[in-house]
Every structure is written in C-alpha cells, then in structure tokens.
Design a protein around this motif. Structure first.
Motif, PDB file in Angstrom:
ATOM      1  N   CYS A 106       0.829  -1.218   0.000  1.00 55.99           N
ATOM      2  CA  CYS A 106       0.000   0.000   0.000  1.00 55.99           C
ATOM      3  C   CYS A 106       0.859   1.262   0.000  1.00 55.99           C
ATOM      4  O   CYS A 106       0.352   2.354  -0.255  1.00 55.99           O
ATOM      5  CB  CYS A 106      -0.930   0.012   1.210  1.00 55.99           C
TER       6      CYS A 106
ATOM      7  N   GLN B 100       0.455   3.065  -6.971  1.00 54.64           N
ATOM      8  CA  GLN B 100      -0.802   2.852  -6.273  1.00 54.64           C
ATOM      9  C   GLN B 100      -1.973   3.535  -6.994  1.00 54.64           C
ATOM     10  O   GLN B 100      -1.808   4.450  -7.799  1.00 54.64           O
ATOM     11  CB  GLN B 100      -0.697   3.378  -4.841  1.00 54.64           C
ATOM     12  N   SER B 101      -3.165   3.052  -6.651  1.00 51.60           N
ATOM     13  CA  SER B 101      -4.416   3.595  -7.191  1.00 51.60           C
ATOM     14  C   SER B 101      -5.356   3.914  -6.020  1.00 51.60           C
ATOM     15  O   SER B 101      -5.228   3.320  -4.948  1.00 51.60           O
ATOM     16  CB  SER B 101      -5.082   2.582  -8.127  1.00 51.60           C
ATOM     17  N   PRO B 102      -6.280   4.849  -6.247  1.00 46.75           N
ATOM     18  CA  PRO B 102      -6.598   5.569  -7.487  1.00 46.75           C
ATOM     19  C   PRO B 102      -5.667   6.754  -7.719  1.00 46.75           C
ATOM     20  O   PRO B 102      -4.817   7.060  -6.879  1.00 46.75           O
ATOM     21  CB  PRO B 102      -8.026   6.046  -7.226  1.00 46.75           C
TER      22      PRO B 102
ATOM     23  N   GLU C   6     -13.386   7.222  -6.405  1.00 45.58           N
ATOM     24  CA  GLU C   6     -11.980   7.049  -6.057  1.00 45.58           C
ATOM     25  C   GLU C   6     -11.095   7.822  -7.030  1.00 45.58           C
ATOM     26  O   GLU C   6     -10.233   8.596  -6.619  1.00 45.58           O
ATOM     27  CB  GLU C   6     -11.625   5.567  -6.037  1.00 45.58           C
ATOM     28  N   HIS C   7     -11.289   7.610  -8.309  1.00 49.40           N
ATOM     29  CA  HIS C   7     -10.539   8.384  -9.298  1.00 49.40           C
ATOM     30  C   HIS C   7     -11.157   9.773  -9.446  1.00 49.40           C
ATOM     31  O   HIS C   7     -12.362   9.956  -9.224  1.00 49.40           O
ATOM     32  CB  HIS C   7     -10.549   7.679 -10.654  1.00 49.40           C
TER      33      HIS C   7
ATOM     34  N   THR D 245      -7.332  -0.826  -4.918  1.00 49.06           N
ATOM     35  CA  THR D 245      -7.519   0.377  -4.097  1.00 49.06           C
ATOM     36  C   THR D 245      -7.818   0.038  -2.642  1.00 49.06           C
ATOM     37  O   THR D 245      -8.104   0.923  -1.846  1.00 49.06           O
ATOM     38  CB  THR D 245      -8.652   1.252  -4.663  1.00 49.06           C
TER      39      THR D 245
ATOM     40  N   CYS E 149      -3.493  -4.044  -1.618  1.00 45.75           N
ATOM     41  CA  CYS E 149      -2.990  -3.013  -2.541  1.00 45.75           C
ATOM     42  C   CYS E 149      -1.971  -3.557  -3.549  1.00 45.75           C
ATOM     43  O   CYS E 149      -1.027  -2.861  -3.927  1.00 45.75           O
ATOM     44  CB  CYS E 149      -2.359  -1.849  -1.782  1.00 45.75           C
TER      45      CYS E 149
ATOM     46  N   TYR F   1     -14.078   5.184  -0.003  1.00 45.17           N
ATOM     47  CA  TYR F   1     -13.198   5.443  -1.147  1.00 45.17           C
ATOM     48  C   TYR F   1     -11.813   5.840  -0.637  1.00 45.17           C
ATOM     49  O   TYR F   1     -11.668   6.505   0.387  1.00 45.17           O
ATOM     50  CB  TYR F   1     -13.773   6.532  -2.055  1.00 45.17           C
ATOM     51  N   ARG F   2     -10.791   5.421  -1.367  1.00 47.56           N
ATOM     52  CA  ARG F   2      -9.415   5.762  -1.031  1.00 47.56           C
ATOM     53  C   ARG F   2      -9.057   7.094  -1.687  1.00 47.56           C
ATOM     54  O   ARG F   2      -9.491   7.398  -2.801  1.00 47.56           O
ATOM     55  CB  ARG F   2      -8.467   4.671  -1.520  1.00 47.56           C
TER      56      ARG F   2
ATOM     57  N   THR G 222      -6.703   9.819  -3.643  1.00 45.33           N
ATOM     58  CA  THR G 222      -5.833   9.637  -4.806  1.00 45.33           C
ATOM     59  C   THR G 222      -4.371   9.546  -4.388  1.00 45.33           C
ATOM     60  O   THR G 222      -3.943  10.173  -3.415  1.00 45.33           O
ATOM     61  CB  THR G 222      -6.016  10.793  -5.804  1.00 45.33           C
ATOM     62  N   GLN G 223      -3.615   8.761  -5.146  1.00 39.43           N
ATOM     63  CA  GLN G 223      -2.215   8.479  -4.855  1.00 39.43           C
ATOM     64  C   GLN G 223      -1.315   9.146  -5.901  1.00 39.43           C
ATOM     65  O   GLN G 223      -1.748   9.437  -7.013  1.00 39.43           O
ATOM     66  CB  GLN G 223      -1.973   6.965  -4.852  1.00 39.43           C
TER      67      GLN G 223
END
Length: 394
Positions: A46, A51-53, A129-130, A224, A228, A272-273, A275-276
C-alpha cells in the motif's frame, strides 16, 4: 528484585510480539485505528510507487492510437442462475459468472466481481476514487477481471504485475432513474449488515457501463484496498454514468459496516481511497486531445451561447440577402413596366418611316396656276360691278 526487572520486561515484549496481528488478521478501515494512513504499516504494498486511485490531469495524458475499444464478453448473457450479493463490511460485492470476460487488452481477462464506492454527503460531495482534473464524481463502479490466459485463477493472478484488469466507471447524479443500477440497489436491504449475503435475479451487467467504450484512460496501478497489490491494468472510461438522487441516497444510507450482532451500528459510508501520486507513471488515452478535451460547465455554457448567437447572426444575414434579392427583382420588374408603357415608335425607332421630301413644282405649272387664280379673281370682280342704268331721252 532488581534482577527481575529486565526479565519481566523481556516477558512483556515477548507477549507483545506474539500478540501482534499479521496482515491477514488485521481488520482495516477507511478511517480509524487502521485507516488509510496506517495501511502501509500492515500491508507494505500500500506504500508502493504504483498505487491507485489517481487524479487524471487531462493536459498531461498521452494519446496512444494503439488502444482499442474495450469489448465486454457475455455481460448480457446472464442466464437463469442468480447473482450473489455480499456486504463485506467495506462495500457491496456481486460475484460474476466465469463466462463473462473482456477483450481489447493484450490478453483475455475473465470477470470475477463488481463493487461500488461512494461518499456520504449526497450529490456533488464526492465519493468516487478516481478524479478528473481534481474533480470527484458522486460514486464509482469497479468491474474486476483476472488474466485467464496466463494464470489459472484470481488468487494466482492478483499478485502478478499483469494479473488483473479493472474497469472504472464514474457515476454522477441527475433527475432520471437508471434501471440498470436498480438491479443492485433495490436489494441492498437484504444485506444491510457486514458479512450478510443474498441471491438476487441475474441481470445484464453491460447496462451498468457507459455507452461509449472506445474512449478511456489507461494506466498501470493497484488494488484500491489492502493488500494493494500493484497488479492492475486500469481502464477508466471518459463517459460518466448517471443515476438519480434517490438511487444515490440508497447507496449511501442503507448499508452498515458493522455486523448485525454488534451493539453500535456504523453506516457504510465514504468507502473510497484518496488519490495516490503518479510517481512518473503516464496515463494514456484512447482518444486524441481534440476529441477528449474535458470542458467545464462554464465552457460548455459559453459554447452553447456562442452557437446560438452564431445561428441568430446567420439567420439575420440570410434574411438580409433574401430581402436584397427581392428588392432588386422588384426594381427590375418596375423598369420593364415603365419601358413597356412608352410609344411603340420610341421602342421600335428603327422601323419608323422617314418623312417624304416635298417635290418642287415646275415653273410653268406654277405660272399657270397663278394665271388661273388671277383670272378667277378678275371674273369675280366683274360680276360684282353694277350695270349702268339707261338714260332717258330729252
């Protein structure tokens, strides 16, 4: 007594080390004790560099003409077998039959499952997420596939760099209800708590996708959620899918992340994660910059107003030209009428006969005519004179 101090400390450290949970035993969350900021402590990948998103900055994307349209296989051929609906405490998951797949990538990918991510504040408060140019959508759908040409199953593929392919669909809200998403949302009440499952009627999964499957963003990323794994070929469609506000409200308020036997119920929201970083990765597009330019609402309004003004201006110009043509036609007609009302001699002057010249009379004829005139005059005068009366004799 002092000799027991270090011994007791060693015992406590031993118990602490043996009691420390492994990555497989950790119950991660989106916020809290094992929230997003702590994921990398328990799940090392992770904290990776792919990584995403991610946030897609459209001005930094690169057009790749070799990217083909994505082709779902068997999405609409759901058959009579029901789908399995599952609340895993993090999202709602539908397991997909193995005959569903995906073409348009370097390998054939087989469908595994689909799930959703959403927020908590209703429309325009984020949940996807995106993001595109820093802007979130209201929710996001993911359809997960594994590389069935190279690997035997999902478990083997998910740890490989080319093992997974995920379709990302951004969801926005509007006035109209999306009947495709009702196939999921209408059954959420059956799995309100974590670990609950239910069977639902099978449906056309392609009804959840946008109509345009040829324009998308493509990059290499990760799952996500923990663990990960950086094994995902991401396809994020440019076209968004719309659901109604009531449908979004169902998504955000029906499910719980807590189990049914837990005294404290916790709504399943904001799953939701963030953004990376891209970390020098390139986001490719299947469409050129001209056709794929993202327009803001202000730009769209300006274009619409400009087109309307252009149409009005064109209509005014056409009307002016028509009136001008009519004017000249009318002027020409009046000229013809005036010319036709003039004398035929003026119109046909070349046909007008020339005046005949007078001939001079011969002198003798002229003298004779004068003599005759004089004689006539003299005779008339003689007639007018009175005759003398006879005189009487003496």
């Amino acid at each position: 007594m002092d000799s027991f101090g270090p011994f007791i400390l060693l015992i406590l450290m031993f118990f602490q080390w043996t009691a420390a949970p492994t990555a497989g035993e950790v119950t991660w969350t989106y916020s809290g004790l094992v929230g997003q900021s702590e994921w990398s402590e328990y799940f090392p990948e992770c904290g990776g560099t792919s990584q995403s998103p991610v946030d897609v900055t459209t001005t930094k994307t690169r057009y790749n003409p070799d990217l083909k349209a994505v082709t779902p296989l068997g999405y609409s051929q759901h058959g009579n077998r029901p789908f399995s609906l599952h609340n895993n405490g993090h999202t709602v998951v539908i397991e997909l039959p193995e005959w569903m797949g995906l073409r348009g990538l370097p390998w054939l990918f087989t469908a595994v499952q689909l799930h959703l991510h959403w927020g908590s504040g209703g429309p325009s408060h984020g949940g996807s997420e995106h993001t595109i140019n820093g802007q979130s959508a209201d929710a996001e759908l993911h359809v997960v596939h594994y590389n069935s040409e190279l690997y035997p199953n999902m478990s083997a593929a998910m740890t490989q760099r080319d093992g997974l392919a995920v379709l990302g669909i951004l969801i926005v809200t509007g006035e109209e209800t999306n009947p495709g998403f009702d196939n999921i949302l209408n059954y959420l009440s059956r799995i309100r708590h974590a670990d609950q499952k239910a069977f639902i009627p099978a449906f056309d999964v392609q009804s959840l996708l946008p109509k345009d499957l040829g324009r998308y963003y493509r990059y290499n990323g990760s799952l996500t959620t923990p663990p990960c794994y950086q094994s995902v070929i991401w396809t994020l469609f440019r076209e968004r899918v719309q659901i109604s506000k009531a449908q979004l409200l169902k998504m955000e308020t029906i499910l719980y992340s807590s189990k049914s036997d837990e005294p404290d119920r916790m709504l399943l929201q904001d799953n939701y994660r963030t953004t990376q970083p891209l970390n020098h990765r390139v986001v490719f597009t299947s469409f050129s910059a001209e056709s794929g330019k993202e327009l803001s609402s202000g730009e769209v309004t300006a274009i619409v107003v400009g087109v309307m003004c252009g149409c009005v201006g064109l209509a005014v110009i056409i009307r002016f030209i028509v009136k001008t043509i009519r004017f000249f036609k009318l002027l020409h007609l009046e000229t013809v009428v005036v010319n036709s009302s003039t004398s035929s001699w003026d119109v046909l002057h070349n046909n007008r006969p020339a005046p005949m010249p007078r001939l001079k009379e011969p002198e003798k004829e002229k003298e004779k005519k004068q003599d005759v005139a004089l004689n006539s005059t003299s005779a008339a005068e003689k007639k007018e004179e009175p005759s003398p009366s006879p005189q009487s004799e003496p």
